[in-house]
Design an enzyme around this catalytic site. Structure first.
Site, mmCIF file in Angstrom:
data_model
loop_
_atom_site.group_PDB
_atom_site.id
_atom_site.type_symbol
_atom_site.label_atom_id
_atom_site.label_comp_id
_atom_site.label_asym_id
_atom_site.label_seq_id
_atom_site.Cartn_x
_atom_site.Cartn_y
_atom_site.Cartn_z
ATOM 1 N N HIS A 19 -9.422 -1.585 -8.862
ATOM 2 C CA HIS A 19 -9.448 -0.554 -7.813
ATOM 3 C C HIS A 19 -8.601 0.669 -8.166
ATOM 4 O O HIS A 19 -9.063 1.802 -8.016
ATOM 5 C CB HIS A 19 -8.979 -1.188 -6.495
ATOM 6 C CG HIS A 19 -8.897 -0.242 -5.346
ATOM 7 N ND1 HIS A 19 -9.971 0.534 -4.941
ATOM 8 C CD2 HIS A 19 -7.875 0.059 -4.494
ATOM 9 C CE1 HIS A 19 -9.602 1.257 -3.892
ATOM 10 N NE2 HIS A 19 -8.336 0.995 -3.597
ATOM 11 N N ASP B 48 0.849 -1.199 0.000
ATOM 12 C CA ASP B 48 0.000 0.000 0.000
ATOM 13 C C ASP B 48 0.884 1.248 0.000
ATOM 14 O O ASP B 48 2.085 1.166 0.259
ATOM 15 C CB ASP B 48 -0.905 -0.022 1.243
ATOM 16 C CG ASP B 48 -2.217 0.659 0.965
ATOM 17 O OD1 ASP B 48 -2.317 1.399 -0.029
ATOM 18 O OD2 ASP B 48 -3.165 0.457 1.754
HETATM 19 FE FE1 N7H Z 1 -7.329 1.879 -1.982
HETATM 20 N N1 N7H Z 1 -6.204 -2.778 -1.556
HETATM 21 O O1 N7H Z 1 -5.555 -3.438 -0.796
HETATM 22 O O2 N7H Z 1 -6.708 -3.307 -2.522
HETATM 23 N N2 N7H Z 1 -5.700 0.782 -2.542
HETATM 24 N N3 N7H Z 1 -7.851 0.460 -0.655
HETATM 25 N N4 N7H Z 1 -8.833 3.079 -1.293
HETATM 26 N N5 N7H Z 1 -6.704 3.394 -3.168
HETATM 27 C C1 N7H Z 1 -4.710 1.193 -3.393
HETATM 28 O O3 N7H Z 1 -1.254 2.753 -4.900
HETATM 29 C C2 N7H Z 1 -7.297 -0.798 -0.516
HETATM 30 C C3 N7H Z 1 -9.694 2.792 -0.284
HETATM 31 C C4 N7H Z 1 -7.361 4.608 -3.371
HETATM 32 O O4 N7H Z 1 -3.186 6.542 -7.696
HETATM 33 C C5 N7H Z 1 -3.782 0.118 -3.599
HETATM 34 O O5 N7H Z 1 -1.043 2.683 -2.753
HETATM 35 C C6 N7H Z 1 -7.929 -1.462 0.613
HETATM 36 C C7 N7H Z 1 -10.711 3.804 -0.191
HETATM 37 C C8 N7H Z 1 -6.579 5.437 -4.245
HETATM 38 O O6 N7H Z 1 -3.012 4.579 -8.625
HETATM 39 C C9 N7H Z 1 -4.233 -0.928 -2.857
HETATM 40 C C10 N7H Z 1 -8.828 -0.566 1.153
HETATM 41 C C11 N7H Z 1 -10.423 4.728 -1.170
HETATM 42 C C12 N7H Z 1 -5.453 4.699 -4.582
HETATM 43 C C13 N7H Z 1 -5.461 -0.535 -2.194
HETATM 44 C C14 N7H Z 1 -8.781 0.632 0.344
HETATM 45 C C15 N7H Z 1 -9.220 4.269 -1.831
HETATM 46 C C16 N7H Z 1 -5.565 3.425 -3.903
HETATM 47 C C17 N7H Z 1 -2.555 0.129 -4.509
HETATM 48 C C18 N7H Z 1 -9.737 -0.699 2.325
HETATM 49 C C19 N7H Z 1 -11.145 5.984 -1.555
HETATM 50 C C20 N7H Z 1 -4.310 5.144 -5.498
HETATM 51 C C21 N7H Z 1 -1.339 0.646 -3.832
HETATM 52 C C22 N7H Z 1 -9.623 -1.605 3.260
HETATM 53 C C23 N7H Z 1 -12.438 6.117 -1.637
HETATM 54 C C24 N7H Z 1 -4.641 4.850 -6.938
HETATM 55 C C25 N7H Z 1 -1.203 2.147 -3.845
HETATM 56 C C26 N7H Z 1 -3.523 5.363 -7.844
HETATM 57 C C27 N7H Z 1 -4.612 2.424 -4.003
HETATM 58 C C28 N7H Z 1 -6.314 -1.333 -1.409
HETATM 59 C C29 N7H Z 1 -9.594 1.701 0.538
HETATM 60 C C30 N7H Z 1 -8.567 4.960 -2.847
HETATM 61 C C31 N7H Z 1 -3.508 -2.275 -2.794
HETATM 62 C C32 N7H Z 1 -7.674 -2.855 1.131
HETATM 63 C C33 N7H Z 1 -11.878 3.831 0.794
HETATM 64 C C34 N7H Z 1 -6.934 6.851 -4.698
#
Ligand code: N7H
Length: 492
Positions: free
Chosen positions: A333, A205
């Site tokens: 995602h 992350d």
């Molecule tokens: Fe997410 N996951 O494990 O799948 N997220 N996210 N997220 N997320 C990202 O780039 C995850 C949540 C964003 O610029 C990664 O850091 C999980 C919410 C945004 O390329 C992974 C949860 C919201 C990005 C996960 C969660 C977002 C992002 C890739 C909750 C907003 C950047 C690693 C438990 C509403 C996208 C990274 C970009 C990336 C996961 C929540 C948004 C692995 C498990 C609630 C903007």
């Protein structure tokens, strides 16, 4: 999701580009732009019981304990030296930030209007519009601590050890005495060993964050954004701040998100089996990255751990050359929450990406999956993500991403309503929900294209999600003021 500065960024920060107003780094609370250094983070949600005593403690003692962006930057240098000298033990690096809900602000500055309708309504009132299942008007799965306007503020207490964090919490609560009562107190922590930096489903992350004009130098593919998207008082914000003391402050969204880890792992196995594909590839197609952080756009069929760990490469893509979603599904995602150049130029508000970006700063909570949970594919102990993000407009940034992008089955593709590429007689193209965070008020949902058509092919496939594997169990919206606003306007 701590936004660790890399050596290259450290060298460049803080810089002031020509024409960019210098950021007041000693005024801005440290979690907002860079992320406090955190192996542990204690969230102390509190209610103000004695306004006069609270204001006095805030003005005289607490404001000066707050950790600024300037202090976070300084600590990054210390941490780097500490590591370079071969030290493995963590530095205590205690950090403290403070935010207030609308209920807290009303106690400290009655009648103050921060001109953000979602902040004013509060997170509980907004939860239905984010897709949280409701029971009547109330979010059905939320812990009672987060219901009923009980929370006035939160202390974020971070550090390298649990003991350092707890000692700071004790000092704070000692200073405040009967001026506050604690509503909810919970500590998040990074995962152990090789899982450090990975959230509970196992993915790295904090890989993609916006770079800030005047603070950091962007890596290839990283968007350089004006600070005003995240902090008031700078270019890039939606409107001038309605109150002068909001300058150098930011809105913080907190969501307590449970993750059903053994259930999701089993689900990926079952679905991969019925779709006739590798379960590891299926997981990557849902997120848009492999567990190492390597993006599907650059390595669509197999993980590449070197690429995943390399900040010069791991964001160096923009989706513009993948309009048939061969490498990465439109619904993945990271494509839903940051479509990059999918719509260049943007024709509608939904398609303009920059105004909706957020700065993420969350941390996992809960224990590792036990052998019994693994064997039964059933969660027995709560775990998940203390999701935190910063912005200058809650409706236009966090809520927009969740409701208009992740929960919207028609987003994203300029091809929605048209035929799939190379399939003029087949069904129209669809996208579906974000398979990670998408919510349909508790109802089942689907995402398209789990099976790759790479490097060619045109088979349509659909993934059915019978229920959510991420469940919101609490939330609150805060304003995180500048350090001088804490010392003066909010304690006057
Ligand atoms: Fe997410 N996951 O494990 O799948 N997220 N996210 N997220 N997320 C990202 O780039 C995850 C949540 C964003 O610029 C990664 O850091 C999980 C919410 C945004 O390329 C992974 C949860 C919201 C990005 C996960 C969660 C977002 C992002 C890739 C909750 C907003 C950047 C690693 C438990 C509403 C996208 C990274 C970009 C990336 C996961 C929540 C948004 C692995 C498990 C609630 C903007």
């Amino acid at each position: 999701m701590a936004n660790e500065l890399t050596p290259q960024q450290l060298q460049a920060a803080p810089s002031t580009a020509p024409g960019v107003p210098a950021l007041e780094l000693e005024e801005i609370q440290g979690d907002t732009l860079i992320g406090l250094q955190k192996l542990f983070e204690r969230f102390v949600f509190f209610q103000i019981k004695d306004v006069k005593a609270f204001k006095s403690a805030l003005g005289k003692k607490l404001a000066r304990r707050i950790t600024s962006v300037r202090a976070v930057l300084g600590r990054e240098f210390l941490l780097r030296d500490h590591k370079n000298q071969g030290n493995k033990d963590p530095l205590p690096n205690v950090g403290l930030n403070l935010g207030f809900t609308t209920f807290g602000i009303q106690k400290l500055v009655p009648e103050a209007d921060l001109k953000d309708p979602s902040f004013a309504a509060g997170a509980e009132a907004q939860s239905g519009s984010l897709g949280d299942p409701l029971s009547g008007e109330v979010p059905a799965k939320w812990l009672s601590d987060f219901l009923g306007a009980k929370i006035d503020g939160v202390f974020l207490i971070t550090g390298g050890t649990q003991a350092a964090v707890d000692s700071e919490a004790q000092k704070l609560l000692g200073i405040l005495g009967a001026a506050v009562s604690v509503v909810h107190d919970e500590t998040g922590h990074v995962r152990p060993g090789a899982e450090k930096g990975h959230e509970h489903f196992g993915w790295l992350d904090g890989v993609s964050q916006p770079a800030i004009n005047g603070l950091s130098t962007p890596f290839p593919g990283q968007r350089l954004m004006d600070a005003g998207h995240f902090v008031f008082g700078y270019p890039g914000q939606p409107a001038t701040p309605p109150l002068p003391w909001m300058n150098n402050g930011s809105f913080m969204v907190f969501r307590r998100l449970n993750q059903l880890v053994p259930e999701f792992a089993q689900y990926r196995l079952d679905q991969a089996n019925s779709l006739g594909m590798d379960p590891v590839l299926l997981g990557a197609r849902l997120v848009g990255r492999w567990k190492s952080g390597a993006p599907l756009e650059l390595t669509p069929l197999q993980d590449d751990t070197t690429l995943g760990a390399d900040p010069l490469q791991n964001n160096n893509f923009d989706f513009s050359d993948d309009q048939a979603q061969r490498r990465c599904p439109f619904g993945a995602h990271i494509r839903k929450t940051n479509p990059r150049e999918d719509f260049a130029p943007a024709a509608t508000q939904e398609q303009a990406v920059d105004p909706h970006r957020i700065m993420r700063a969350g941390i996992p909570f809960g224990p590792e999956v036990s052998a019994a949970e693994d064997a039964t594919h059933k969660t027995q102990q709560e775990r998940g993500l203390m999701f935190v993000c910063y912005q200058t407009s809650i409706p236009n940034q966090f809520e927009f991403d969740q409701a208009k992008w992740a929960n919207n089955p028609r987003f994203i593709s300029p091809l929605i309503g048209k035929k799939r590429p190379n399939d003029p007689t087949g069904p129209d193209l669809t996208v579906g929900f974000d398979p990670i965070i998408g919510q349909n008020s508790g109802a089942a949902r689907t995402t398209d294209e789990p099976v790759p058509n790479y490097p060619e092919g045109n088979v349509r496939s659909t993934l059915n999600e019978p229920h959510d594997f991420i469940v919101a169990t609490g939330g609150a919206y805060f304003f995180v003021p500048s350090i001088s606003a804490l010392e003066h306007e909010l304690s006057a």
